[in-house]
Motif scaffolding. Structure first.
Motif, mmCIF file in Angstrom:
data_model
loop_
_atom_site.group_PDB
_atom_site.id
_atom_site.type_symbol
_atom_site.label_atom_id
_atom_site.label_comp_id
_atom_site.label_asym_id
_atom_site.label_seq_id
_atom_site.Cartn_x
_atom_site.Cartn_y
_atom_site.Cartn_z
ATOM 1 N N GLY A 87 -8.814 6.618 11.104
ATOM 2 C CA GLY A 87 -7.802 6.493 12.138
ATOM 3 C C GLY A 87 -6.507 5.873 11.638
ATOM 4 N N GLU A 88 -6.470 5.546 10.349
ATOM 5 C CA GLU A 88 -5.240 4.951 9.810
ATOM 6 C C GLU A 88 -4.233 6.034 9.453
ATOM 7 O OE1 GLU A 88 -7.391 1.998 6.765
ATOM 8 O OE2 GLU A 88 -8.234 3.925 7.353
ATOM 9 N N THR A 89 -3.066 5.574 9.069
ATOM 10 C CA THR A 89 -2.039 6.494 8.594
ATOM 11 C C THR A 89 -1.852 6.248 7.113
ATOM 12 O OG1 THR A 89 -0.969 6.294 10.711
ATOM 13 C CG2 THR A 89 0.321 7.252 8.952
ATOM 14 N N MET A 90 -1.841 7.325 6.370
ATOM 15 C CA MET A 90 -1.630 7.203 4.930
ATOM 16 C C MET A 90 -0.337 7.924 4.590
ATOM 17 S SD MET A 90 -3.568 6.846 1.790
ATOM 18 C CE MET A 90 -2.751 6.939 0.189
ATOM 19 N N VAL A 154 -2.219 -5.735 0.658
ATOM 20 C CA VAL A 154 -1.056 -6.477 1.139
ATOM 21 C C VAL A 154 -1.503 -7.305 2.346
ATOM 22 C CG1 VAL A 154 1.315 -6.310 1.972
ATOM 23 C CG2 VAL A 154 0.419 -4.573 0.435
ATOM 24 N N GLU A 155 -1.180 -8.573 2.322
ATOM 25 C CA GLU A 155 -1.509 -9.448 3.448
ATOM 26 C C GLU A 155 -0.201 -9.899 4.095
ATOM 27 O OE1 GLU A 155 -3.820 -12.562 1.633
ATOM 28 O OE2 GLU A 155 -5.001 -11.020 0.602
ATOM 29 N N PRO A 156 -0.285 -10.275 5.382
ATOM 30 C CA PRO A 156 0.936 -10.605 6.128
ATOM 31 C C PRO A 156 1.882 -11.573 5.405
ATOM 32 C CG PRO A 156 -0.915 -10.548 7.619
ATOM 33 C CD PRO A 156 -1.477 -10.287 6.252
ATOM 34 N N GLN A 157 1.344 -12.599 4.799
ATOM 35 C CA GLN A 157 2.245 -13.574 4.183
ATOM 36 C C GLN A 157 2.546 -13.270 2.720
ATOM 37 O OE1 GLN A 157 3.852 -15.514 6.143
ATOM 38 N NE2 GLN A 157 2.548 -14.782 7.804
ATOM 39 N N GLY A 169 1.214 5.912 -2.865
ATOM 40 C CA GLY A 169 1.091 5.984 -1.425
ATOM 41 C C GLY A 169 0.674 4.646 -0.852
ATOM 42 N N HIS A 170 0.584 4.585 0.459
ATOM 43 C CA HIS A 170 0.092 3.359 1.083
ATOM 44 C C HIS A 170 -0.558 3.681 2.410
ATOM 45 C CE1 HIS A 170 4.107 3.657 3.016
ATOM 46 N NE2 HIS A 170 3.552 3.023 4.025
ATOM 47 N N LYS A 171 -1.428 2.791 2.866
ATOM 48 C CA LYS A 171 -2.033 2.995 4.186
ATOM 49 C C LYS A 171 -2.157 1.665 4.900
ATOM 50 C CE LYS A 171 -6.949 2.633 3.210
ATOM 51 N NZ LYS A 171 -8.268 3.240 3.239
ATOM 52 N N GLY A 172 -2.303 1.748 6.217
ATOM 53 C CA GLY A 172 -2.448 0.548 7.031
ATOM 54 C C GLY A 172 -1.170 0.235 7.774
ATOM 55 N N GLN A 173 -1.104 -0.970 8.279
ATOM 56 C CA GLN A 173 0.059 -1.410 9.056
ATOM 57 C C GLN A 173 1.082 -2.017 8.110
ATOM 58 O OE1 GLN A 173 0.572 -0.964 12.335
ATOM 59 N NE2 GLN A 173 -1.288 0.256 12.257
ATOM 60 N N GLY A 204 -2.373 -3.970 4.720
ATOM 61 C CA GLY A 204 -2.799 -2.639 4.306
ATOM 62 C C GLY A 204 -2.987 -2.586 2.807
ATOM 63 N N ALA A 205 -2.891 -1.394 2.246
ATOM 64 C CA ALA A 205 -3.079 -1.246 0.814
ATOM 65 C C ALA A 205 -2.002 -0.325 0.257
ATOM 66 C CB ALA A 205 -4.453 -0.678 0.521
#
Lengths: 217, 210
Positions: A87-90, A154-157, A169-173, A204-205
């Motif tokens: 359900g994620e976006t890549m 990748v983490e928020p901070q 590429g990347h996926k997640g928020q 995300g990643a």
């Protein structure tokens, strides 16, 4: 359900039961069973998407394989990675996309921020454009990379900066932004070679490869 | 001392804590934290080194990365190996150098005549001290031991570097067959004697088109 299996790190097998898979043009190396191969223009994205690709020169040359059997894909001896989306976006560079199927919706998006400088950079520096292919839904896709693809969390901070030429590429928020490090040294040509980066913030990643695409003048 | 780790066999991870690391210009693929990248005008070897590099056209574009954070380096998907030096001296082809600890002393050394045939330049980079060096190779880097009773011959185009107390000589195998062009392709070799290790790669550099 379309089944993705890695035969080895550079070869992908896709099992089909009256289904369809899209793959990079020219990447099929063999197949078994009752499959038909066709050049595909739309690739699940519809006419609007096709028009957008034309306009942005973000070319995605794909062919589809349809039927029941196994298709084997490989491309230039590059490494293959299968990524599962739940359900994620890549977002993925069209160059790096090897295969995907109808379970995923596909489109073209602009990655990076607008503006005169960015426009210049897009054309001059990365040469690939910062228009990227977007895939969304539940299912698998396969990418190719020079060397194994690495997913950096990748983490928020903890934002991460990536060389546009090594980005796959990347996926997640994640929010992406093109950042520049232009100063007087860059202008007189004394650059470290790292003047432009993609910055990712959120959760995300980001997928990178151990290779920097050549930038063409 | 900077921490060098391999993320995979082609990707180097370097953790900086208010430190500096020298790397091949343009080899950064990703980073996090607060890091600045600058072109290195002096490759850690002072003005004399720069003059030598200029003079010998041994060009290696280096950058200095400094700050606190994690940096990922890679170059053309070549294999990366990390070598730690404990006071030894490493002599390496500049084109195989990916990154080095700022605590190492670097210089440019005369490498013998081999440059004339292999087109790699006559000079090599030397690194000395305590710290880590990351090397690039096409295929896995292979380490061969040299001992005083067992010299080693290496194809100049596969040669990457050496460390320890090693002497290097250039040997020819020229005879009438070579002269009439029926060469085995192995006419020139580097011979190493002494005790130490020699690093080679399972690939032969392409000679520049003349």
């Amino acid at each position: 359900m379309v089944a993705y299996t890695l035969i080895n790190e550079k070869m992908l097998a896709v099992g089909l039961t009256r289904e369809r898979v899209y793959a990079k043009k020219g990447s099929m190396i063999s197949y078994q069973g009752d499959l038909r191969f066709q050049r595909s223009f739309l690739a699940g994205g519809g006419i609007q998407n096709l028009a957008m690709r034309q306009a942005t020169k973000e070319e995605l040359l794909v062919m589809s394989a349809q039927g029941t059997g196994q298709a084997y894909y490989a491309y230039n001896g590059l490494y293959v990675t299968v990524i599962t989306l739940e359900g994620e976006t890549m977002y993925v560079e069209s160059d790096s996309l090897l295969a995907f199927d109808d379970r995923l919706r596909i489109g073209t998006v602009f990655l990076g921020n607008q503006g005169a400088i960015q426009g210049m950079i897009k054309g001059v520096v990365t040469d690939q454009g910062l228009f990227t292919t977007r895939l969304e839904g539940q299912g698998e896709l396969a990418i190719v990379s020079h060397g194994n693809a690495i997913a950096l969390e990748v983490e928020p901070q903890k934002p991460i900066f990536v060389d546009p030429n090594a980005y796959i590429g990347h996926k997640g928020q994640l929010q992406s932004q093109l950042v520049t490090d232009i100063n007087w040294k860059t202008l007189i040509g004394k650059t470290s070679g790292e003047s432009y980066q993609l910055k990712f913030v959120g959760a995300g990643a980001v997928y990178i490869q151990a290779y920097e695409r050549e930038t063409q003048p | 001392m900077t921490l060098f780790k391999l993320k995979n066999d082609r990707l180097l991870e370097t953790i900086l804590k208010q430190e500096k690391v020298m790397a091949l210009a343009g080899s950064m693929v990703a980073y996090e934290g607060s890091v600045k990248f600058e072109k290195a005008l002096l490759g850690g070897e002072g003005l004399l080194g720069v003059v030598k590099r200029k003079f010998t056209s041994e060009t290696v574009d280096l950058m200095v990365c400094k700050g606190t954070g994690t940096i990922y380096f890679a170059h053309k998907a070549k294999e990366v190996s990390v070598i730690s030096l404990e006071g030894e001296k490493l002599v390496v082809e500049s084109s195989n150098l990916l990154a080095s600890d700022d605590s190492l002393k670097t210089d440019v050394a005369f490498a013998g005549l081999r440059g004339a045939t292999s087109g790699q330049g006559l000079f090599t980079t030397t690194l000395e001290g305590i710290g880590s060096v990351a090397l690039l190779s096409e295929g896995n880097l292979i380490m061969l031991e040299v001992s005083s009773s067992y010299p080693l011959c290496v194809d100049p185009d596969a040669f990457v570097g050496y460390k320890g107390n090693v002497r290097q000589e250039f040997i020819f195998d020229v005879n009438w067959k070579t002269v009439v062009g029926e060469t085995s392709g192995e006419t020139y070799q580097l011979k190493f004697t002494g005790s130490g290790v020699v690093y080679i790669q399972p690939s032969e550099r392409q000679k520049p088109q003349s």
